[in-house]
Design a protein around this motif. Structure first.
Motif, PDB file in Angstrom:
ATOM      1  N   LYS A  25       0.827  -1.206   0.000  1.00  0.00           N
ATOM      2  CA  LYS A  25       0.000   0.000   0.000  1.00  0.00           C
ATOM      3  C   LYS A  25       0.866   1.264   0.000  1.00  0.00           C
ATOM      4  N   ALA A  26       2.005   1.199   0.676  1.00  0.00           N
ATOM      5  CA  ALA A  26       2.894   2.367   0.736  1.00  0.00           C
ATOM      6  C   ALA A  26       3.496   2.700  -0.616  1.00  0.00           C
ATOM      7  N   ALA A 177      -1.167   8.274  -0.193  1.00  0.00           N
ATOM      8  CA  ALA A 177      -2.551   7.945  -0.526  1.00  0.00           C
ATOM      9  C   ALA A 177      -3.342   7.690   0.745  1.00  0.00           C
ATOM     10  N   GLU A 178      -4.526   8.287   0.841  1.00  0.00           N
ATOM     11  CA  GLU A 178      -5.403   8.074   1.989  1.00  0.00           C
ATOM     12  C   GLU A 178      -6.092   6.710   1.860  1.00  0.00           C
ATOM     13  N   PRO A 179      -6.493   6.114   2.991  1.00  0.00           N
ATOM     14  CA  PRO A 179      -7.153   4.802   2.926  1.00  0.00           C
ATOM     15  C   PRO A 179      -8.347   4.773   1.978  1.00  0.00           C
ATOM     16  N   LEU A 205      -5.087   2.515  -6.817  1.00  0.00           N
ATOM     17  CA  LEU A 205      -5.620   3.846  -6.573  1.00  0.00           C
ATOM     18  C   LEU A 205      -6.959   4.003  -7.280  1.00  0.00           C
ATOM     19  N   ARG A 206      -7.965   4.263  -6.510  1.00  0.00           N
ATOM     20  CA  ARG A 206      -9.318   4.393  -7.035  1.00  0.00           C
ATOM     21  C   ARG A 206      -9.386   5.471  -8.134  1.00  0.00           C
ATOM     22  N   GLY A 207      -9.983   5.113  -9.268  1.00  0.00           N
ATOM     23  CA  GLY A 207     -10.216   6.081 -10.326  1.00  0.00           C
ATOM     24  C   GLY A 207      -9.040   6.350 -11.239  1.00  0.00           C
TER      25      GLY A 207
END
Length: 236
Positions: A25-26, A177-179, A205-207
């Motif tokens: 995630k990082a 990036a935020e959760p 990453l959403r979108g």
């Protein structure tokens, strides 16, 4: 091209030395840099990863703690590059993390710099007469990523924290990036591994248009969880 190897932006050993899921995630939003001897740089923002946890993870190349000549890099220090072939001719790039035999697969990049050269590198592996690739299609998949950045088998076992030809950077003035920006979904191509195929250890990453495979169900689920958290926060 101008060289931009800023030691203040480059990610060092301490960054890579974290648990596999955390590292996967990082990586999102960080920049992968490939530099040629003449200073030419290819740059892409990481937008999709997959975590492989090592011995316990039956979908991992190191399942059961198995060590081979091919997967040696997975057991080396965090930040070691693991390049392996698929289908005999394509390559994928991973990065070792904290944990015995654990590594993160880099699945997709958003091209930032050097798109012309990336397009040439990808075209050399495509059929003659194929339509020109759009930027979003240059590195939206693990094998495409390696082609676009000219990541070769000889990069296997090299150290991202110190290698002169490839490294990672954080983007200046950019927050992690935020959760709620990160989607967690099942990994791709591991369907034969039973319950391990269902683990939501692919992160993207959403979108972002450069993500290789969008999972609408996972996005709806993560969206509802985020909404619930926000509601609870507001209530407090």
């Amino acid at each position: 091209m101008e060289k931009r190897n800023d030691p203040q932006l480059r990610l060092g050993e301490e960054f890579f030395n974290q648990p596999c899921l955390s590292l996967a995630k990082a990586f999102l939003g960080k920049v992968l840099v490939r530099r040629y001897a003449d200073g030419t740089e290819l740059r892409g923002r990481i937008v999709e990863t997959e975590a492989y946890l090592g011995g316990e993870d039956r979908a991992s190349h190191s399942a059961g703690g198995k060590r081979t000549e091919r997967n040696t890099a997975m057991f080396m220090k965090p930040g070691t590059i693991y390049v392996f072939p698929i289908y005999g001719i394509l390559l994928c790039m991973n990065v070792s993390s904290e944990g015995e035999g654990a590594a993160v697969l880099l699945r997709s990049l958003e091209p930032l710099r050097g798109q012309t050269l990336m397009r040439e590198l990808r075209a050399a592996r495509r059929k003659e007469g194929a339509p020109q690739l759009k930027d979003k299609d240059l590195s939206n998949g693990p094998a495409k990523l390696c082609q676009a950045l000219n990541i070769l088998r000889c990069f296997d076992r090299r150290d991202l924290a110190s290698d002169p030809d490839m490294w990672m950077e954080r983007e200046p003035d950019t927050n992690p990036a935020e959760p709620h920006d990160i989607v967690s979904a099942p990994r791709v191509g591991v369907e034969s591994h039973g319950e391990w195929a269902e683990k939501p250890w692919r992160f993207y990453l959403r979108g972002n248009p450069c993500v290789s495979v969008v999972n609408k169900d996972a996005e709806r689920q993560s969206g509802s969880v985020t909404d619930n958290v926000r509601s609870l926060t507001c209530a407090v």
